[in-house]
Write an enzyme that holds these catalytic residues in place. Structure first.
Site, PDB file in Angstrom:
ATOM      1  N   SER A   1       0.768  -1.292  -0.086  1.00  0.00           N
ATOM      2  CA  SER A   1      -0.279  -0.511   0.211  1.00  0.00           C
ATOM      3  C   SER A   1       1.079   1.375  -0.059  1.00  0.00           C
ATOM      4  O   SER A   1       0.358   2.323  -0.620  1.00  0.00           O
ATOM      5  CB  SER A   1      -1.147  -0.107   0.992  1.00  0.00           C
ATOM      6  OG  SER A   1      -0.246   0.129   2.220  1.00  0.00           O
TER       7      SER A   1
ATOM      8  N   ASP B   1       9.017  -3.197  -5.466  1.00  0.00           N
ATOM      9  CA  ASP B   1       7.438  -2.808  -5.127  1.00  0.00           C
ATOM     10  C   ASP B   1       6.946  -1.530  -6.125  1.00  0.00           C
ATOM     11  O   ASP B   1       6.062  -1.359  -6.604  1.00  0.00           O
ATOM     12  CB  ASP B   1       6.823  -2.286  -3.878  1.00  0.00           C
ATOM     13  CG  ASP B   1       7.511  -3.494  -2.977  1.00  0.00           C
ATOM     14  OD1 ASP B   1       8.185  -4.694  -3.650  1.00  0.00           O
ATOM     15  OD2 ASP B   1       8.089  -3.786  -1.643  1.00  0.00           O
TER      16      ASP B   1
ATOM     17  N   TYR C   1      14.896  -6.431   8.739  1.00  0.00           N
ATOM     18  CA  TYR C   1      14.323  -6.137   6.688  1.00  0.00           C
ATOM     19  C   TYR C   1      15.847  -5.365   7.134  1.00  0.00           C
ATOM     20  O   TYR C   1      16.699  -5.895   5.662  1.00  0.00           O
ATOM     21  CB  TYR C   1      13.713  -5.149   6.759  1.00  0.00           C
ATOM     22  CG  TYR C   1      13.887  -4.535   4.445  1.00  0.00           C
ATOM     23  CD1 TYR C   1      12.914  -5.194   3.762  1.00  0.00           C
ATOM     24  CD2 TYR C   1      14.181  -4.119   3.955  1.00  0.00           C
ATOM     25  CE1 TYR C   1      12.321  -5.823   2.283  1.00  0.00           C
ATOM     26  CE2 TYR C   1      14.611  -4.280   2.780  1.00  0.00           C
ATOM     27  CZ  TYR C   1      13.775  -4.706   1.924  1.00  0.00           C
ATOM     28  OH  TYR C   1      13.835  -4.840   0.755  1.00  0.00           O
TER      29      TYR C   1
END
Ligand code: GLA
Length: 390
Positions: free
Chosen positions: A132, A177, A227
């Site tokens: 998103s 992304d 990450y």
């Protein structure tokens, strides 16, 4: 510094758009899935994502002021007024992401963007691993590009949105992304070489099979630090290998034999990370071939293997994702499943014949509730185009 808009100001701005004001740019920005190729975009790998039919919708128009913007989010039911020449601090939620885009655009098109009003409405669940945030950044950047005729090309937009995401989320993200959100193609996966940014659209015809996301409805806040830690481990593993094999420029080019050779120096964690990366890259190549041969059993098997690696070698899964992936793996109705995206929560992606979706969802819902005391949210997805003007 932003000020919060009153409810009546929000309603006023929203009305302007609802009444169909002229000179409005309307944009839809999709989320993305990733069939396979996880955590290898920042290791120079090939990935296989796609844009989906769930979007954030933007309406944006000039407001005749020099530097003031009003933005409102229908989902959060809140709006802000702010000076676009003064960057917001990271961590201020959705507004700081928009401000990040403005800051990045100002670096290449100074003074071109003037005051505007913008309303956004998201159909993308936050924290579910379907990007998103990339949709928010890329949709907004494309909207500004159109409204102010900035003529920024797609690759520059992709990179500036990636940069904004890095600064404002704190995660040193790769390019997958943003690339898929901008370059997605209806009914196709995007086979992207993350090193060269060359790409090829792969038809996503899968007979009667569909892609079904299952949202764990958890999002563990380990995600950003883990990450960055994984990325740093991969970079330092590469340094060790490159010192002896200078032709190895990215970790996906290393071999398992090389990893075995440097086993002591790398230590257990970096050995596991590197092996995952090398194997995942091979799985992407095998998946593309399997898709081209209509061998969906094999695609499913590769998804299962990918999950296994993410769980045990890369260690970015969590008990809820493992439960859903393992339930699917042991269920004959599902061809294969794995966690998707950065990990530590969000969705699994499942390859399943559409005739089994209803009964499978019913069973996994009950089992997940029993095992994790949580609701699972099924999200059937169709593959769609990237960010578009509507
Ligand atoms: C996040 C990042 C991507 C990619 C995935 C894992 O979505 O934004 O760049 O690294 O995680 O594949």
């Amino acid at each position: 510094m932003s000020t919060k808009l009153s409810q009546s100001d929000c309603i006023k701005i929203d009305k302007i758009f609802a009444l169909g004001a002229i000179d409005v740019v309307n944009i839809e920005a999709p989320g993305r899935i990733n069939l396979i190729g996880e955590h290898i975009d920042y290791n120079g790998g090939n990935v296989l994502p796609a844009a989906i039919d769930k979007c954030i919708y933007f309406s944006i128009k000039k407001n005749n002021s020099a530097t003031f913007a009003n933005v409102l989010s229908k989902n959060f039911n809140e709006g802000f007024s702010f000076d676009i020449s003064v960057p917001e601090k990271p961590g201020e939620g959705w507004l700081s992401y928009l401000s990040g885009v403005l800051t990045e655009i100002a670096k290449i098109r100074p003074t071109k963007v003037t005051g505007f009003d913008c309303s956004l409405d998201s159909k993308l669940p936050i924290g579910s691993g379907i990007s998103s945030s990339a949709a928010l950044l890329c949709g907004f950047a494309k909207g500004l590009n159109e409204l102010f005729e900035l003529e920024i090309d797609d690759i520059t937009i992709i990179k500036l949105c990636q940069n904004a995401e890095r600064i404002f989320s704190g995660a040193n993200v790769g390019i997958m992304d943003q690339f898929s959100v901008i370059k997605g193609k209806k009914d196709h996966f995007i086979l992207l070489d993350c090193e060269t940014l060359e790409y090829r659209a792969i038809p996503a015809e899968m007979n009667t099979n569909i892609l079904l996301l299952l949202n764990t409805n958890v999002s563990h806040n380990l995600a950003y630090s883990a990450y960055n830690e994984r990325r740093a481990q991969c970079e330092s593993a590469l340094e060790i290998i490159t010192a002896k094999y200078p032709y190895v420029k990215t970790l996906v080019e290393a071999t398992e034999e090389m990893i075995a050779e440097f086993k002591e120096e790398l230590g257990e964690d970096r050995v596991k990370r590197a092996i995952f990366v090398i194997q995942e890259q091979k799985r992407v190549e095998a998946t593309v071939q399997a898709l081209e041969n209509n061998n969906f059993e094999l695609v499913g098997e590769l998804l299962n293997q990918s999950h296994d690696g993410l769980q045990n070698l890369y260690e970015v899964s969590c008990p809820e994702l493992d439960f859903l992936a393992n339930f699917a793996k042991n269920d004959d109705r599902v061809l294969g499943a794995r966690m998707m995206g950065g990990g530590f929560g969000g969705c699994t992606i499942n390859l399943i014949d559409k005739k089994y979706v209803k009964s499978f969802v019913a069973d996994i819902t009950i089992a997940y509730k029993k095992a994790c005391n949580l609701e699972v949210t099924p999200i059937p997805v169709k593959i769609n185009n990237g960010v578009q003007k509507i």
